[in-house]
Design an enzyme around this catalytic site. Sequence first.
Site, PDB file in Angstrom:
ATOM      1  N   TYR A  44       0.828  -1.200   0.000  1.00  0.00           N
ATOM      2  CA  TYR A  44       0.000   0.000   0.000  1.00  0.00           C
ATOM      3  C   TYR A  44       0.868   1.258   0.000  1.00  0.00           C
ATOM      4  O   TYR A  44       0.469   2.294   0.516  1.00  0.00           O
ATOM      5  CB  TYR A  44      -0.938  -0.005   1.208  1.00  0.00           C
ATOM      6  CG  TYR A  44      -2.183  -0.853   1.042  1.00  0.00           C
ATOM      7  CD1 TYR A  44      -2.645  -1.249  -0.203  1.00  0.00           C
ATOM      8  CD2 TYR A  44      -2.921  -1.244   2.150  1.00  0.00           C
ATOM      9  CE1 TYR A  44      -3.788  -2.014  -0.343  1.00  0.00           C
ATOM     10  CE2 TYR A  44      -4.075  -2.002   2.023  1.00  0.00           C
ATOM     11  CZ  TYR A  44      -4.502  -2.379   0.772  1.00  0.00           C
ATOM     12  OH  TYR A  44      -5.647  -3.128   0.641  1.00  0.00           O
ATOM     13  N   PHE A  47      -0.626   4.739  -1.279  1.00  0.00           N
ATOM     14  CA  PHE A  47      -1.484   5.650  -0.513  1.00  0.00           C
ATOM     15  C   PHE A  47      -1.280   5.588   0.997  1.00  0.00           C
ATOM     16  O   PHE A  47      -1.680   6.506   1.697  1.00  0.00           O
ATOM     17  CB  PHE A  47      -2.968   5.445  -0.864  1.00  0.00           C
ATOM     18  CG  PHE A  47      -3.527   4.124  -0.474  1.00  0.00           C
ATOM     19  CD1 PHE A  47      -4.293   3.993   0.664  1.00  0.00           C
ATOM     20  CD2 PHE A  47      -3.307   3.008  -1.264  1.00  0.00           C
ATOM     21  CE1 PHE A  47      -4.829   2.771   1.017  1.00  0.00           C
ATOM     22  CE2 PHE A  47      -3.847   1.783  -0.931  1.00  0.00           C
ATOM     23  CZ  PHE A  47      -4.605   1.661   0.213  1.00  0.00           C
ATOM     24  N   HIS A  79     -15.219  -0.965  -5.583  1.00  0.00           N
ATOM     25  CA  HIS A  79     -14.019  -1.426  -6.279  1.00  0.00           C
ATOM     26  C   HIS A  79     -14.414  -2.036  -7.627  1.00  0.00           C
ATOM     27  O   HIS A  79     -14.799  -3.197  -7.699  1.00  0.00           O
ATOM     28  CB  HIS A  79     -13.257  -2.440  -5.421  1.00  0.00           C
ATOM     29  CG  HIS A  79     -12.571  -1.821  -4.249  1.00  0.00           C
ATOM     30  ND1 HIS A  79     -13.254  -1.349  -3.152  1.00  0.00           N
ATOM     31  CD2 HIS A  79     -11.259  -1.579  -4.008  1.00  0.00           C
ATOM     32  CE1 HIS A  79     -12.390  -0.851  -2.277  1.00  0.00           C
ATOM     33  NE2 HIS A  79     -11.175  -0.980  -2.774  1.00  0.00           N
ATOM     34  N   HIS A 104     -14.537   6.699  -3.641  1.00  0.00           N
ATOM     35  CA  HIS A 104     -14.641   6.705  -2.185  1.00  0.00           C
ATOM     36  C   HIS A 104     -15.435   7.948  -1.775  1.00  0.00           C
ATOM     37  O   HIS A 104     -15.169   9.030  -2.296  1.00  0.00           O
ATOM     38  CB  HIS A 104     -13.265   6.835  -1.519  1.00  0.00           C
ATOM     39  CG  HIS A 104     -12.272   5.794  -1.913  1.00  0.00           C
ATOM     40  ND1 HIS A 104     -11.625   5.792  -3.125  1.00  0.00           N
ATOM     41  CD2 HIS A 104     -11.789   4.731  -1.229  1.00  0.00           C
ATOM     42  CE1 HIS A 104     -10.788   4.764  -3.174  1.00  0.00           C
ATOM     43  NE2 HIS A 104     -10.870   4.105  -2.041  1.00  0.00           N
TER      44      HIS A 104
END
EC number: 4.2.1.-
Length: 174
Positions: A44, A47, A79, A104
């Site tokens: 990850y 982000f 997603h 989001h």
Amino acid sequence: MAKDPTFEEVTGCQRALFEWADSYDTKDWERLKKCVAPTLRIDYRSFLDKLWEAMPSDEFILMASDPRFLGNPLLKTQHFVGLSTWQKISPDEIEGTHQLRVPHQRYTDSNMKEVAVKGHAHGIATMWYKRVEDEWKFAGVCPQIRWAEFDYDKVFAEGKDHFGENGGNGEHAV
């Protein structure tokens, strides 16, 4: 050994991919537990600024369900997975590269009427799948965000503080 997986292997991985994505979006953590491998590679860095080379599945579920991450009841996601390529790495490992678009929205309160922050990510993700007891499981992800809309950097700001490079969680992080 990189070669094309069989149709049956791809559909097994697609099933794991769908379960992963939909369990994230519905916040169904019990369902997520059923589709993940015992150990995952979670990259990850795009982000959260963090890479976990070998995260135990229980830790992965705890992180995903944390209110500072996807477990926030005020956060809605979707997603979307587009086209994919597949490569068989070993008899029990497949790597997929998938187009992704992930909107989001975090709301101000449980009425879900006023949006506090929204951010949408566009790009691809490399995902890993492992055959565990004859079933394909989700074994990791590396999103590559090519561009974002709105205030994507603010969506997981609290999670980045907690899980990211300077955060207190993630003993398996690199």
